[in-house]
Scaffold this active site. Structure first.
Site, mmCIF file in Angstrom:
data_model
loop_
_atom_site.group_PDB
_atom_site.id
_atom_site.type_symbol
_atom_site.label_atom_id
_atom_site.label_comp_id
_atom_site.label_asym_id
_atom_site.label_seq_id
_atom_site.Cartn_x
_atom_site.Cartn_y
_atom_site.Cartn_z
ATOM 1 N N PRO A 186 51.303 38.461 44.119
ATOM 2 C CG PRO A 186 51.334 40.739 44.608
ATOM 3 C CD PRO A 186 50.930 39.424 45.171
ATOM 4 C CE1 TYR A 234 60.216 40.408 38.586
ATOM 5 C CE2 TYR A 234 59.011 39.891 40.596
ATOM 6 C CZ TYR A 234 59.026 40.158 39.240
ATOM 7 O OH TYR A 234 57.856 40.180 38.540
ATOM 8 C CE LYS A 245 52.970 33.205 35.413
ATOM 9 N NZ LYS A 245 53.474 34.213 34.480
HETATM 10 P P1 RFL Z 1 39.058 42.547 39.307
HETATM 11 O O1 RFL Z 1 40.045 43.353 38.553
HETATM 12 O O2 RFL Z 1 39.095 42.584 40.787
HETATM 13 O O3 RFL Z 1 37.625 42.979 38.789
HETATM 14 C C1 RFL Z 1 36.443 42.570 39.459
HETATM 15 C C2 RFL Z 1 35.389 43.618 39.181
HETATM 16 O O4 RFL Z 1 34.170 43.196 39.751
HETATM 17 C C3 RFL Z 1 33.565 44.322 40.407
HETATM 18 N N1 RFL Z 1 32.626 43.786 41.417
HETATM 19 C C4 RFL Z 1 31.282 43.743 41.245
HETATM 20 N N2 RFL Z 1 30.504 44.159 40.231
HETATM 21 C C5 RFL Z 1 29.147 43.985 40.348
HETATM 22 N N3 RFL Z 1 28.571 43.468 41.480
HETATM 23 C C6 RFL Z 1 29.329 43.055 42.526
HETATM 24 N N4 RFL Z 1 28.740 42.545 43.623
HETATM 25 C C7 RFL Z 1 30.747 43.196 42.439
HETATM 26 N N5 RFL Z 1 31.787 42.893 43.263
HETATM 27 C C8 RFL Z 1 32.911 43.257 42.632
HETATM 28 C C9 RFL Z 1 34.736 45.098 40.965
HETATM 29 O O5 RFL Z 1 34.418 46.461 41.221
HETATM 30 C C10 RFL Z 1 35.744 44.943 39.820
HETATM 31 O O6 RFL Z 1 35.644 45.972 38.868
HETATM 32 O O7 RFL Z 1 39.155 40.990 38.884
HETATM 33 P P2 RFL Z 1 39.495 40.309 37.478
HETATM 34 O O8 RFL Z 1 38.737 40.956 36.366
HETATM 35 O O9 RFL Z 1 39.386 38.866 37.715
HETATM 36 O O10 RFL Z 1 41.044 40.704 37.204
HETATM 37 C C11 RFL Z 1 42.053 40.209 38.040
HETATM 38 C C12 RFL Z 1 43.197 41.224 38.171
HETATM 39 O O11 RFL Z 1 42.664 42.490 38.514
HETATM 40 C C13 RFL Z 1 44.239 40.797 39.216
HETATM 41 O O12 RFL Z 1 44.446 39.401 39.177
HETATM 42 C C14 RFL Z 1 45.604 41.488 38.978
HETATM 43 O O13 RFL Z 1 45.527 42.864 39.216
HETATM 44 C C15 RFL Z 1 46.678 40.861 39.887
HETATM 45 N N6 RFL Z 1 47.985 41.529 39.780
HETATM 46 C C16 RFL Z 1 48.837 41.257 38.723
HETATM 47 N N7 RFL Z 1 48.457 40.406 37.748
HETATM 48 C C17 RFL Z 1 49.267 40.200 36.667
HETATM 49 O O14 RFL Z 1 48.920 39.389 35.783
HETATM 50 N N8 RFL Z 1 50.471 40.857 36.506
HETATM 51 C C18 RFL Z 1 50.914 41.742 37.443
HETATM 52 O O15 RFL Z 1 51.953 42.362 37.239
HETATM 53 C C19 RFL Z 1 50.110 41.935 38.632
HETATM 54 N N9 RFL Z 1 50.490 42.786 39.598
HETATM 55 C C20 RFL Z 1 48.367 42.452 40.758
HETATM 56 C C21 RFL Z 1 49.647 43.065 40.650
HETATM 57 C C22 RFL Z 1 47.511 42.789 41.813
HETATM 58 C C23 RFL Z 1 47.929 43.709 42.768
HETATM 59 N N10 RFL Z 1 47.011 44.046 43.782
HETATM 60 C C24 RFL Z 1 46.637 45.391 44.064
HETATM 61 C C25 RFL Z 1 46.159 43.015 44.322
HETATM 62 C C26 RFL Z 1 50.073 43.972 41.613
HETATM 63 C C27 RFL Z 1 49.223 44.274 42.691
HETATM 64 C C28 RFL Z 1 49.743 45.224 43.746
HETATM 65 C C1 PHB Z 2 53.688 45.732 38.283
HETATM 66 O O1 PHB Z 2 54.252 46.313 37.346
HETATM 67 O O2 PHB Z 2 52.775 46.260 38.924
HETATM 68 C C2 PHB Z 2 54.117 44.370 38.667
HETATM 69 C C3 PHB Z 2 55.055 43.714 37.886
HETATM 70 C C4 PHB Z 2 55.477 42.440 38.250
HETATM 71 C C5 PHB Z 2 54.964 41.845 39.391
HETATM 72 C C6 PHB Z 2 54.001 42.492 40.145
HETATM 73 C C7 PHB Z 2 53.582 43.770 39.787
HETATM 74 O O3 PHB Z 2 55.413 40.612 39.753
#
Ligand code: RFL
Ligand code: PHB
Length: 392
Positions: free
Chosen positions: A293, A201, A297
């Site tokens: 992010p 980071y 979390k």
């Molecule tokens: P999701 O993964 O968004 O899944 C929701 C699903 O619902 C569908 N959906 C519907 N289905 C039926 N009818 C509808 N009307 C619908 N509307 C939507 C969608 O298509 C989808 O499949 O939510 P969920 O399951 O709550 O999971 C949450 C995580 O995906 C999210 O919090 C993480 O990706 C966040 N995040 C990170 N979290 C971590 O714990 N560690 C990390 O290292 C981390 N890095 C990140 C991240 C999120 C990022 N972005 C792109 C926002 C890094 C990034 C860049």
């Molecule tokens: C990742 O690997 O995508 C990642 C890891 C740590 C973060 C956010 C994203 O804080």
């Protein structure tokens, strides 16, 4: 169609909940609006807390994670051209985190679900949740070209931050707290071995940068960019030059460069919806809360929500008591606000404020220096990053 628990959304929250319920003998149906190919191709998180890994083991979804996940013993904070290691096991009494791509986790969960049930319908878009206050809430959804209904005892909205479940809360039945940060992340995936052993980071006058990874051959990197940035405005060379500038050290270190296979811009936002339940409609994961992010979390919170929820449904199923379901929202929100606080603190400490001045810059450095100089301050970061204890 009729089921006990109707789950809207086949992301990590919906799929892990379905596995828990299946194991407890509670029937459910998962509706996912996107196609299977789209869901399996989506690039997202990578860092799993110990509690998340344990939950995935408990539902039998950790076979490949245990083989391929990369166990990390700390992170590196980089600022003023120097590196500082934050040692998680030493600071937390032995806790670690695991790098395993959300994409791979979803692949594993989908495979289990399609092999062993319960039903998972792709290209099934929920249009609305009706009568959440009644004993038989209904999900109206579009599938195979026609509108259908799923009558449920309970509905769980796991449909992410743009879903329909939250919209079924009547006006006045809740409140949404939102903070938008004045910058975004440009995230890239590159076919090149990571240039470091742990996540880096970096705070730099040009902006924040994060070096993460997906495997010994694939790197995942992020750059702070202004809101409104288009990924197309960043050719590969510009991305590598900017990353190299922000990660630069006085010591000898080089950033490995290679072909970039995906690029996307994500705005940074914190948002919490209270409460997480209305009648027989419950929210879990990003449908209820999103965090910037920087604290890694989001996915971890989604899994801890559904772990609490699965326990509450199991208690209802075996004893008939709704006591745990009644406490679901309060129990989750406690953890959610702590994770939101940590994610926002990390974000503010590491990103350059577009309208910040020299004073703000000095304050950020003072915070970072405190963490690297004081075991107490470092232990507080490590405890939050590896995950605060889950409820018993
Ligand atoms: P999701 O993964 O968004 O899944 C929701 C699903 O619902 C569908 N959906 C519907 N289905 C039926 N009818 C509808 N009307 C619908 N509307 C939507 C969608 O298509 C989808 O499949 O939510 P969920 O399951 O709550 O999971 C949450 C995580 O995906 C999210 O919090 C993480 O990706 C966040 N995040 C990170 N979290 C971590 O714990 N560690 C990390 O290292 C981390 N890095 C990140 C991240 C999120 C990022 N972005 C792109 C926002 C890094 C990034 C860049
Ligand atoms: C990742 O690997 O995508 C990642 C890891 C740590 C973060 C956010 C994203 O804080």
């Amino acid at each position: 169609m009729r089921t006990t628990v109707g789950i809207i959304g086949g992301g990590p929250a919906g799929l892990v909940l379905a596995r828990f319920l299946h194991r407890a003998g509670i029937d459910c149906v998962v509706l996912e609006s996107r196609t299977r190919e789209y869901v399996l191709g989506r690039q997202r998180a990578g860092m799993l807390e110990q509690g998340t890994v344990d939950a995935l083991r408990a539902v039998g979804a950790a076979r490949r994670l245990d083989l391929e996940g990369l166990v990390h013993h700390g992170i590196e904070l980089r600022f003023d051209r120097e590196r500082h290691h934050i040692d998680f096991p030493v600071l937390t009494g032995g806790r670690t985190v695991t790098v395993y791509a959300q994409t791979e986790l979803v692949k594993d969960l989908v495979a289990l679900q399609l092999a062993a049930g319960p039903p998972l319908l792709f290209a099934a878009e929920a249009l609305a949740v009706e009568r959440p206050e009644s004993d038989a809430p209904v999900v109206r959804f579009l599938h195979e070209g026609r509108e259908q209904t799923l009558v449920c005892d309970w509905v769980v909205g796991c449909d992410g931050s743009h879903g329909v479940a939250r919209a079924a809360f009547p006006a006045g039945a809740g409140r949404t707290y939102t903070h938008d940060f004045p910058y975004s992340w440009l995230g890239v995936l590159a076919d090149v071995p990571p240039s470091c052993e742990e996540l880096v980071y970096a705070r730099h006058e040009r902006g924040f940068a994060l070096h993460s990874m997906r495997s010994p051959r694939v790197s995942r990197l992020y750059l702070q960019v202004p809101n409104g940035t288009r990924a197309d405005d960043w050719p590969d060379d510009r991305i590598w030059d900017e990353l190299a500038a922000r990660f630069a050290l006085d010591a000898d270190w080089t950033l490995n460069r290679g072909p970039i296979t995906s690029k996307a811009v994500t705005p940074m936002r914190g948002q919490v919806h209270e409460p997480m339940r209305h009648g027989r409609l419950l929210l879990a994961g990003d449908a209820a809360h999103i965090v910037p992010p920087t604290g890694a979390k989001g996915l971890n919170l989604a899994v801890s929500d559904v772990r609490v929820l699965a326990r509450a449904f199991t208690a209802l199923h075996t004893t008939g008591s709704t006591r745990l379901l009644d406490g679901y929202s309060d129990q989750c929100l406690e953890r959610v606000w702590q994770a939101t606080r940590f994610s926002c603190d990390m974000t503010r400490m590491l990103h350059v404020q577009p309208d910040g001045d020299a004073f703000d810059h000095r304050m950020q450095l003072a915070r970072l220096r405190r963490i690297t100089a004081s075991r107490h301050a470092a232990a507080e970061l490590a405890a939050n990053y590896t995950g605060l204890p889950l409820p018993p």
